[in-house]
Design an enzyme around this catalytic site. Structure first.
Site, mmCIF file in Angstrom:
data_model
loop_
_atom_site.group_PDB
_atom_site.id
_atom_site.type_symbol
_atom_site.label_atom_id
_atom_site.label_comp_id
_atom_site.label_asym_id
_atom_site.label_seq_id
_atom_site.Cartn_x
_atom_site.Cartn_y
_atom_site.Cartn_z
ATOM 1 N N LYS A 33 0.847 -1.203 0.000
ATOM 2 C CA LYS A 33 0.000 0.000 0.000
ATOM 3 C C LYS A 33 0.876 1.244 0.000
ATOM 4 O O LYS A 33 1.689 1.437 0.908
ATOM 5 C CB LYS A 33 -0.912 0.000 1.229
ATOM 6 C CG LYS A 33 -1.806 1.239 1.304
ATOM 7 C CD LYS A 33 -2.872 1.092 2.380
ATOM 8 C CE LYS A 33 -2.462 1.583 3.737
ATOM 9 N NZ LYS A 33 -2.242 3.054 3.827
ATOM 10 N N ASP A 60 -3.359 4.277 -2.137
ATOM 11 C CA ASP A 60 -4.304 4.711 -1.094
ATOM 12 C C ASP A 60 -4.306 6.240 -0.998
ATOM 13 O O ASP A 60 -3.730 6.818 -0.086
ATOM 14 C CB ASP A 60 -3.863 4.065 0.233
ATOM 15 C CG ASP A 60 -4.712 4.480 1.407
ATOM 16 O OD1 ASP A 60 -5.861 4.906 1.207
ATOM 17 O OD2 ASP A 60 -4.227 4.369 2.555
ATOM 18 N N LYS A 62 -7.325 8.033 -1.374
ATOM 19 C CA LYS A 62 -8.660 8.408 -0.856
ATOM 20 C C LYS A 62 -9.185 9.670 -1.535
ATOM 21 O O LYS A 62 -9.411 10.700 -0.887
ATOM 22 C CB LYS A 62 -8.611 8.631 0.664
ATOM 23 C CG LYS A 62 -8.133 7.437 1.471
ATOM 24 C CD LYS A 62 -8.246 7.690 2.967
ATOM 25 C CE LYS A 62 -7.756 6.549 3.818
ATOM 26 N NZ LYS A 62 -6.274 6.385 3.822
ATOM 27 N N ASP A 65 -13.591 14.645 -4.158
ATOM 28 C CA ASP A 65 -13.622 15.929 -4.862
ATOM 29 C C ASP A 65 -14.872 15.949 -5.738
ATOM 30 O O ASP A 65 -15.704 15.038 -5.641
ATOM 31 C CB ASP A 65 -12.327 16.072 -5.699
ATOM 32 C CG ASP A 65 -11.872 17.519 -5.797
ATOM 33 O OD1 ASP A 65 -12.717 18.383 -6.118
ATOM 34 O OD2 ASP A 65 -10.681 17.786 -5.580
ATOM 35 N N THR A 119 -11.671 5.528 10.613
ATOM 36 C CA THR A 119 -11.728 4.896 11.934
ATOM 37 C C THR A 119 -11.103 5.765 13.017
ATOM 38 O O THR A 119 -11.241 5.477 14.195
ATOM 39 C CB THR A 119 -11.044 3.513 11.930
ATOM 40 O OG1 THR A 119 -9.778 3.656 11.315
ATOM 41 C CG2 THR A 119 -11.862 2.486 11.197
ATOM 42 N N ARG A 210 2.988 -1.570 10.810
ATOM 43 C CA ARG A 210 4.097 -1.723 11.762
ATOM 44 C C ARG A 210 4.429 -3.146 12.203
ATOM 45 O O ARG A 210 5.625 -3.451 12.346
ATOM 46 C CB ARG A 210 3.856 -0.801 12.956
ATOM 47 C CG ARG A 210 4.100 0.662 12.585
ATOM 48 C CD ARG A 210 3.439 1.628 13.522
ATOM 49 N NE ARG A 210 1.995 1.624 13.365
ATOM 50 C CZ ARG A 210 1.170 2.423 14.033
ATOM 51 N NH1 ARG A 210 1.650 3.287 14.900
ATOM 52 N NH2 ARG A 210 -0.127 2.361 13.826
#
Ligand code: C5P
Length: 232
Positions: A33, A60, A62, A65, A119, A210
């Site tokens: 990603k 990614d 997002k 618009d 989230t 991570r």
């Protein structure tokens, strides 16, 4: 099949570290990603470099618009040959339909995923924005809208993956961050789930950062996760 459920979040801002990391990873066993930080710093060349190493890429960015701008941005993203792209569902029906149309009009057709509610937003933050539904209902509402507009799936918490599939379709994809190998180390994620439980709860793809990127033996961690998912 399960070997391809893992999407590693490349949250690096340093090209040397990034290259050292990907050199240790087998492109047959995961996808990568690329988010706003990496893409803003290095642009399409980073996508080309990862493709040349044999990786499939989730871009990614997002997009959110006016419909025409999102249409054009998705056309360009599709031309980069990426595997998955995403938009914000809250851009509305016309924007989502135009995003779908952009993929249909492109030669290369990445999967098109919507972000419902970030989230990071609390119930209070969702109310403050002015959404009238409670957080989880709002997320499911936006997932249904995305489904109606022909998107391929949504980014969601693994805790909501089964609910979203029930509200839409079993084939509607769920891409879930917030994955941790055990409850021990959560970093800044609050609602975490293990890979096995996420897949059992309906997650199609697991976005993991991570726990893999900061491991001394990233390929070994990836192998362990993939092995654990074979049994699901
Ligand atoms: O390191 P970690 O596994 O927490 O990384 C998760 C990745 O997924 C990060 O790139 C993060 O920005 C992203 N993400 C998230 N929660 C979302 C959407 C994206 O953690 N709702």
């Amino acid at each position: 099949m399960t070997a391809n459920k893992i999407i590693i979040a490349l949250d690096f801002n340093n090209l040397t570290e990034l290259r050292q990391f990907v050199a240790q990873i087998n492109p047959q066993q995961c996808r990568l990603k690329v988010g706003k930080e990496l893409f803003t710093a290095y642009g399409p060349s980073i996508i080309q470099e990862l493709h040349s190493l044999g990786f499939e890429v989730f871009l990614d960015l997002k997009f959110h618009d006016i419909p025409n701008t999102v249409y054009k941005a998705i056309r360009v993203a599709a031309d980069l040959g990426v595997w998955m792209v995403n938009v914000h569902a809250s851009g509305g029906r016309e924007m989502l339909v135009k995003a779908r149309q952009a993929i249909e009009d492109s030669n290369h057709k990445p999967l098109l995923i919507a972000v419902t509610i970030l989230t990071s937003l609390s119930s209070e933050a969702v109310t403050e924005i002015g959404y009238s539904l409670p957080l989880q209902e709002q997320a499911i509402h936006l997932a249904k809208l995305s489904y109606e507009c022909g998107l391929d799936g949504v980014v969601c918490s693994a805790h909501e993956a089964d609910l979203i599939k029930s509200a839409t379709d079993a084939d509607f994809l769920t891409v879930t961050p917030g994955i941790r190998l055990s409850d021990a180390k959560t970093d800044d994620q609050t609602r975490i789930m293990t890979p096995i439980n996420a897949v059992k709860n309906g997650a199609d793809y697991l976005v993991i950062g991570r726990p893999i990127t900061q491991s001394a033996e990233p390929q070994q961690v990836l192998n362990q996760i993939n092995d654990s998912l074979v049994k699901v």
